[in-house]
Design a protein around this motif. Structure first.
Motif, mmCIF file in Angstrom:
data_model
loop_
_atom_site.group_PDB
_atom_site.id
_atom_site.type_symbol
_atom_site.label_atom_id
_atom_site.label_comp_id
_atom_site.label_asym_id
_atom_site.label_seq_id
_atom_site.Cartn_x
_atom_site.Cartn_y
_atom_site.Cartn_z
ATOM 1 N N ARG A 155 44.120 20.838 0.753
ATOM 2 C CA ARG A 155 45.029 20.527 1.858
ATOM 3 C C ARG A 155 45.980 19.397 1.488
ATOM 4 O O ARG A 155 47.042 19.236 2.105
ATOM 5 N N ARG A 210 42.942 25.682 10.628
ATOM 6 C CA ARG A 210 42.910 26.638 9.519
ATOM 7 C C ARG A 210 43.641 27.925 9.884
ATOM 8 O O ARG A 210 44.317 28.533 9.051
ATOM 9 N N GLN A 270 47.341 27.549 9.433
ATOM 10 C CA GLN A 270 47.735 27.684 8.029
ATOM 11 C C GLN A 270 47.948 29.150 7.668
ATOM 12 O O GLN A 270 48.895 29.494 6.953
#
Length: 238
Positions: A197, A108, A111
């Motif tokens: 996602r 995460r 990202q």
């Protein structure tokens, strides 16, 4: 030209700072300039260091992360980190790059760094090259041993399936071996929205939505918890 991201970690929990710093040190383009336990320490650090990005806890004693974010130079970008989901909307109201819910996974975090990179480093490095999808109305993707032109106006949504993508258009489905993050970076940010996602949708093709799903041509596309706050913020302001 500068291609590294100078980061500052601000969190009153020692373990949270340690975990985040460990994650960030695995990313080659990131330099952790400092780690502070409160806003006062962070203010002093900002006066002596060149900081690009702050990983900022929201719920801190004396001066909250939200108050601190309002007081700093707007050129310094913020990614909020907190254990409290209810602060997310306030965080995005301050134009935060992202909002990370603890415990923060390395995936995460990547990202968020990728999002910062595409929004703030790539445009800064290559302003003379007209590769901005906002100024074009199509892209090319490789499929069936050739490059296929896809008009943005024809694209309904994109689905990621393992190691390939399906791009759903007005009249056909195009399969390409590309990552969803790489295709996302090529799309006009005002017209397309990452909702999961595995899914990106064309905003003007949305027929209805709830807190859990978006509907396009009778297809129910899930909204994941990771993107729910961003989706709400975008769609509430369309």
């Amino acid at each position: 030209m500068k291609n590294t991201i100078n980061c500052l970690i601000v969190d009153d929990e020692p373990m949270a700072r340690e975990i985040l710093e460990g994650h960030l040190k695995k990313i080659e383009s990131v330099v952790v300039v400092g780690s502070c336990k409160n806003a006062v320490e962070a203010f002093n650090m900002l006066s002596s260091q060149n900081i690009d990005l702050i990983f900022l806890d929201i719920n801190m004693p004396e001066i909250s992360g939200l108050s601190f974010a309002k007081s700093i130079n707007k050129k310094i970008k913020v990614i909020f980190t907190t254990a409290y989901r209810e602060y997310a909307i306030d965080g995005f109201d301050l134009r935060a790059v992202d909002y990370l819910l603890k415990p923060i996974s390395f995936e995460r975090l990547l990202q968020s760094i990728s999002k910062y990179h595409h929004e703030h480093i790539v445009p800064r490095q290559s302003p003379q090259v007209n590769l901005n999808p906002e100024k074009s109305d199509f892209i090319f993707v490789r499929s069936e041993r050739k490059m296929i032109k896809i008009n943005f106006s024809d694209l309904d949504y994109i689905e990621s399936l393992s190691d390939y993508l399906k791009l759903y258009t007005n009249n056909k489905v195009i399969v390409t071996r590309e990552t969803i993050s790489s295709i996302e970076a090529k799309l006009p940010k005002n017209d397309f929205l990452r909702v999961h996602r595995s899914y990106i949708v064309a905003i003007n093709k949305i027929e209805s939505f709830t807190q859990e799903f978006i509907e396009i041509k009778k297809k129910a596309i899930p909204i994941s918890r990771t993107y729910k706050n961003d989706v709400k913020l975008r769609l509430d302001n369309v």
